[in-house]
Design a protein around this motif. Structure first.
Motif, PDB file in Angstrom:
ATOM      1  N   SER A  84       1.424  -2.091 -13.077  1.00 55.74           N
ATOM      2  CA  SER A  84       1.881  -2.671 -11.823  1.00 55.74           C
ATOM      3  C   SER A  84       1.630  -1.694 -10.678  1.00 55.74           C
ATOM      4  N   TYR A  85       1.234  -2.230  -9.513  1.00 50.36           N
ATOM      5  CA  TYR A  85       1.121  -1.434  -8.292  1.00 50.36           C
ATOM      6  C   TYR A  85       1.758  -2.239  -7.171  1.00 50.36           C
ATOM      7  N   PHE A  86       2.701  -1.644  -6.465  1.00 45.65           N
ATOM      8  CA  PHE A  86       3.431  -2.385  -5.438  1.00 45.65           C
ATOM      9  C   PHE A  86       2.496  -3.017  -4.413  1.00 45.65           C
ATOM     10  N   GLY A  87       1.406  -2.340  -4.097  1.00 42.19           N
ATOM     11  CA  GLY A  87       0.508  -2.812  -3.051  1.00 42.19           C
ATOM     12  C   GLY A  87      -0.136  -4.148  -3.299  1.00 42.19           C
ATOM     13  N   LEU A  93      -9.597   6.304 -11.985  1.00 39.31           N
ATOM     14  CA  LEU A  93      -8.144   6.193 -11.902  1.00 39.31           C
ATOM     15  C   LEU A  93      -7.536   6.932 -13.089  1.00 39.31           C
ATOM     16  N   VAL A  94      -6.731   7.958 -12.803  1.00 35.49           N
ATOM     17  CA  VAL A  94      -6.159   8.764 -13.889  1.00 35.49           C
ATOM     18  C   VAL A  94      -4.652   8.607 -14.011  1.00 35.49           C
ATOM     19  N   ALA A  95      -3.994   8.029 -12.985  1.00 34.07           N
ATOM     20  CA  ALA A  95      -2.543   7.851 -13.074  1.00 34.07           C
ATOM     21  C   ALA A  95      -2.118   6.691 -12.188  1.00 34.07           C
ATOM     22  N   SER A  96      -1.167   5.899 -12.710  1.00 35.65           N
ATOM     23  CA  SER A  96      -0.592   4.780 -11.969  1.00 35.65           C
ATOM     24  C   SER A  96       0.915   4.831 -12.179  1.00 35.65           C
ATOM     25  N   TRP A  97       1.657   4.957 -11.071  1.00 33.00           N
ATOM     26  CA  TRP A  97       3.102   5.146 -11.151  1.00 33.00           C
ATOM     27  C   TRP A  97       3.869   3.989 -10.503  1.00 33.00           C
ATOM     28  N   GLY A  98       3.275   2.847 -10.368  1.00 29.93           N
ATOM     29  CA  GLY A  98       3.967   1.708  -9.777  1.00 29.93           C
ATOM     30  C   GLY A  98       3.832   1.653  -8.268  1.00 29.93           C
ATOM     31  N   LEU A 121      -2.937   7.647  -3.428  1.00 33.10           N
ATOM     32  CA  LEU A 121      -2.574   6.436  -2.695  1.00 33.10           C
ATOM     33  C   LEU A 121      -1.093   6.133  -2.936  1.00 33.10           C
ATOM     34  N   HIS A 122      -0.427   5.626  -1.909  1.00 29.35           N
ATOM     35  CA  HIS A 122       1.006   5.398  -1.998  1.00 29.35           C
ATOM     36  C   HIS A 122       1.361   4.132  -1.222  1.00 29.35           C
ATOM     37  N   ASP A 123       2.017   3.209  -1.872  1.00 29.22           N
ATOM     38  CA  ASP A 123       2.542   2.011  -1.212  1.00 29.22           C
ATOM     39  C   ASP A 123       3.868   1.678  -1.874  1.00 29.22           C
ATOM     40  N   ARG A 124       4.909   1.594  -1.066  1.00 26.43           N
ATOM     41  CA  ARG A 124       6.260   1.402  -1.624  1.00 26.43           C
ATOM     42  C   ARG A 124       7.009   0.357  -0.807  1.00 26.43           C
ATOM     43  N   PRO A 125       8.135  -0.145  -1.331  1.00 20.31           N
ATOM     44  CA  PRO A 125       8.957  -1.093  -0.575  1.00 20.31           C
ATOM     45  C   PRO A 125       9.499  -0.466   0.698  1.00 20.31           C
ATOM     46  N   LEU A 163      -8.804   3.452   1.891  1.00 23.50           N
ATOM     47  CA  LEU A 163      -7.676   4.098   1.213  1.00 23.50           C
ATOM     48  C   LEU A 163      -6.363   3.814   1.941  1.00 23.50           C
ATOM     49  N   LEU A 164      -6.396   3.760   3.260  1.00 25.26           N
ATOM     50  CA  LEU A 164      -5.192   3.443   4.020  1.00 25.26           C
ATOM     51  C   LEU A 164      -4.784   1.985   3.845  1.00 25.26           C
ATOM     52  N   ALA A 165      -5.750   1.104   3.593  1.00 21.91           N
ATOM     53  CA  ALA A 165      -5.428  -0.305   3.362  1.00 21.91           C
ATOM     54  C   ALA A 165      -4.740  -0.491   2.014  1.00 21.91           C
ATOM     55  N   VAL A 166      -5.179   0.232   0.993  1.00 26.32           N
ATOM     56  CA  VAL A 166      -4.573   0.122  -0.336  1.00 26.32           C
ATOM     57  C   VAL A 166      -3.321   0.993  -0.437  1.00 26.32           C
TER      58      VAL A 166
END
Length: 216
Positions: free
Chosen positions: A128-131, A157-162, A212-216, A186-189
């Motif tokens: 899962s990725y919040f974005g 892609l080496v890591a996915s943390w949600g 990359l970082h996208d959060r609630p 990268l800023l869009a994702v």
């Protein structure tokens, strides 16, 4: 939204995601959510003077740009920095932590997951990725972006943390249009990166890793 971080897709889901990755244009799905506001020449000149010096501020007043926005101003500053390498190096000093893996967040109790595929753009089928929530075809768009980045930049892609994605890359974009375009992607994702496109464009032309970082 899935309740679990990892999901076991069936063959049809994988086929559909693979098709989406090969056919979708991810940049019609992932667009930057920040509003590109107009900026007055006076305000822009003041900002430019503090960042780039009085001569650059005079160039703003002398320019023929009919209307400045945050994004067009950021691109102007990026081009101005590229034209003055010593100034670019001074500007970069406060952002060197963004190069490589130094900005990657330490994660407690990480989980190692070995996916039953060698096709990395299918990763969103399991993780899962919040974005990608709240966007039509967000999952497929992310798969398409990963596929595109792999082909163009050797990104893995080496890591996915949600809410975070971490990549290592084999090739860097050339400074200028290539780096600017990639930074915008990268800023869009990664909608919560909290860095300007100009700074990120400088960083990605020198870095062998992305965060990359996208959060609630």
């Amino acid at each position: 939204m899935r309740d679990q971080l990892y999901h076991e897709p069936d063959a049809r889901e994988l086929a559909d995601l693979d098709r989406a990755a090969r056919t979708l244009d991810p940049w019609t799905i992932y667009r930057r959510r920040t509003h590109d506001e107009p900026v007055t020449v006076e305000r822009l000149a003041s900002q430019v003077s503090s960042l780039l010096g009085a001569e650059a501020a005079r160039e703003i007043f002398a320019s023929k740009v009919p209307m400045w926005t945050r994004r067009t101003a950021d691109r102007w500053m990026y081009d101005r920095l590229l034209a003055d390498p010593p100034l670019l190096e001074r500007r970069l000093r406060g952002y060197e932590h963004l190069i490589g893996t130094r900005c990657w967040h330490p994660v407690r109790d990480p989980q190692l997951v070995l996916l039953p595929t060698t096709t990395q753009w299918l990763t969103p089928a399991w993780s899962s990725y919040f974005g990608f929530y709240g966007r039509p075809d967000g999952q497929g768009g992310l798969a398409a972006a990963i596929r595109q980045w792999e082909q163009r930049w050797g990104a893995a892609l080496v890591a996915s943390w949600g809410t975070m994605l971490q990549f290592v890359v084999a090739r860097q974009p050339a400074p200028g249009d290539q780096a600017w375009e990639l930074a915008g992607q990268l800023l869009a994702v990664g909608d919560n990166l909290q860095v300007s496109q100009s700074v990120l464009a400088i960083v990605v032309s020198r870095s062998d890793a992305w965060f990359l970082h996208d959060r609630p």
